[in-house]
Design an enzyme around this catalytic site. Structure first.
Site, mmCIF file in Angstrom:
data_model
loop_
_atom_site.group_PDB
_atom_site.id
_atom_site.type_symbol
_atom_site.label_atom_id
_atom_site.label_comp_id
_atom_site.label_asym_id
_atom_site.label_seq_id
_atom_site.Cartn_x
_atom_site.Cartn_y
_atom_site.Cartn_z
ATOM 1 N N CYS A 292 5.228 7.916 15.338
ATOM 2 C CA CYS A 292 4.797 6.610 15.852
ATOM 3 C C CYS A 292 4.148 6.781 17.234
ATOM 4 O O CYS A 292 3.128 7.447 17.347
ATOM 5 C CB CYS A 292 5.970 5.638 15.900
ATOM 6 S SG CYS A 292 6.781 5.361 14.320
ATOM 7 N N HIS B 288 4.376 1.890 8.075
ATOM 8 C CA HIS B 288 4.547 2.574 9.356
ATOM 9 C C HIS B 288 6.019 2.959 9.517
ATOM 10 O O HIS B 288 6.913 2.220 9.127
ATOM 11 C CB HIS B 288 4.120 1.625 10.485
ATOM 12 C CG HIS B 288 4.077 2.246 11.827
ATOM 13 N ND1 HIS B 288 3.112 3.148 12.204
ATOM 14 C CD2 HIS B 288 4.883 2.095 12.912
ATOM 15 C CE1 HIS B 288 3.320 3.525 13.448
ATOM 16 N NE2 HIS B 288 4.392 2.901 13.901
ATOM 17 N N ASP C 245 -0.038 1.033 6.332
ATOM 18 C CA ASP C 245 -0.075 0.941 7.796
ATOM 19 C C ASP C 245 -1.513 0.695 8.264
ATOM 20 O O ASP C 245 -2.132 1.533 8.921
ATOM 21 C CB ASP C 245 0.484 2.236 8.391
ATOM 22 C CG ASP C 245 0.784 2.144 9.878
ATOM 23 O OD1 ASP C 245 0.639 1.047 10.457
ATOM 24 O OD2 ASP C 245 1.158 3.171 10.459
#
Length: 312
Positions: A204, A282, A251
């Site tokens: 991330c 995600h 995502d």
């Protein structure tokens, strides 16, 4: 706000908004986070406006008073901290005028191995990332997971993950990369680490920093960013590592940057592969989170270890 800070800052703002829209954050908690990121009610209103959203000053003021609840870790680690096959410890080191903390794990009895940096998400050095570092060690590497919250006392001292996210977002990308370069020096100097065989993996927010670090650290041989925002495309030619970019098909916020990134990678003749897992969101690799997708996570980790085996 300077551009190096802006993109990471915006990344966190948009991630919170996405979590709210998908029902993972209640409205009051979402607004509390906007106040933290905006530095007050006025700043929060500006952020909300940039997202096409709105809240009254009174509602934001009420949200500001909400007391954050500590969220206990979900699930069990895949690798026990006391696993006899590894040696894990928190370490401290001095660099850039303050004390840095990091979680270091090595395979027990191994005298020489490649080193891998593990970069955490925007919630800091949480138990899940420590577990990932242990997985790296179980695969035969020496892992170092730096705590990018060290300047304000470290992740473990802060129970409100939104405060951690706000600090990380409000710190410039250049500052984060400078701290990661110091962590890389510590990893290289760790007894047993083969200094010419270094890699990095991040998730991330940490995936975005993995891309950035790869543009600034030519000694890296392999990099695996999980669903991280793209780096400054003008710096892509500085990448010397072989890069495996891992993404979730759902995502869309992050994936919008893939075409331009691929074009830059091809133009610079970077060794790379992009893997997109259809049906995955995600943060699908995080087995303590709501978006965990077991089949995609397990295959992505298999690919990650194969990548390191090939290029380290």
């Amino acid at each position: 706000m300077e551009s190096g800070r802006q993109d990471l800052y915006r990344y966190v703002v948009e991630e919170f908004a996405e979590d709210y829209r998908e029902g993972e954050l209640e409205r009051r908690e979402f607004l509390r986070r906007m106040v933290l990121l905006g530095g007050g009610v006025g700043g929060a209103q500006a952020l909300l406006g940039s997202l096409g959203m709105a809240a009254s000053p009174a509602e934001l003021a009420q949200a500001q008073e909400v007391v954050a609840q500590a969220t206990p870790p979900q699930g069990q680690p895949l690798v026990d901290p006391n696993d006899p096959a590894i040696e894990a410890e928190m370490i401290e080191y001095q660099a850039r005028g303050f004390t840095h903390m990091a979680y270091r794990v090595r395979p027990k009895g191994v005298t020489a191995a490649p080193g891998i940096l593990v970069i955490h998400e925007n919630r800091g050095l949480q138990p899940h990332i420590q577990d990932v570092a242990r997985r790296v060690a179980k695969a035969g590497y020496i892992a170092l997971a730096p705590d990018l919250v060290s300047r304000i006392g470290g992740t473990a001292r802060i129970t409100d993950t939104a405060q951690i996210s706000s600090f990380l977002a409000q710190t410039s990308g250049d500052e984060h990369v400078a701290n990661l370069l110091e962590a890389l020096k510590v990893l290289k100097a760790t007894p047993g680490v083969q200094a010419d065989r270094l890699g990095v993996v991040g998730f991330c927010f940490g995936g975005g920093l993995t891309w950035r670090l790869a543009t600034e650290a030519p000694e890296l041989k392999a990099a695996v960013p999980f669903y991280g925002p793209a780096p400054d495309l003008a710096k892509v030619p500085g990448i010397k590592a072989a890069v495996l970019g891992i993404y979730g098909g759902n995502d869309t916020r992050i994936n919008a940057g893939i075409p331009a990134l691929e074009e830059a990678l091809k133009k610079a003749n970077i060794r790379y592969q992009i893997k997109i897992y259809e049906g995955a969101n995600h943060a699908f690799h995080n087995d303590t989170g709501a978006n965990y997708k077991k089949d995609a996570a397990e295959d992505a980790w298999r690919m990650t270890l194969e990548w390191f085996k090939t290029y380290l």
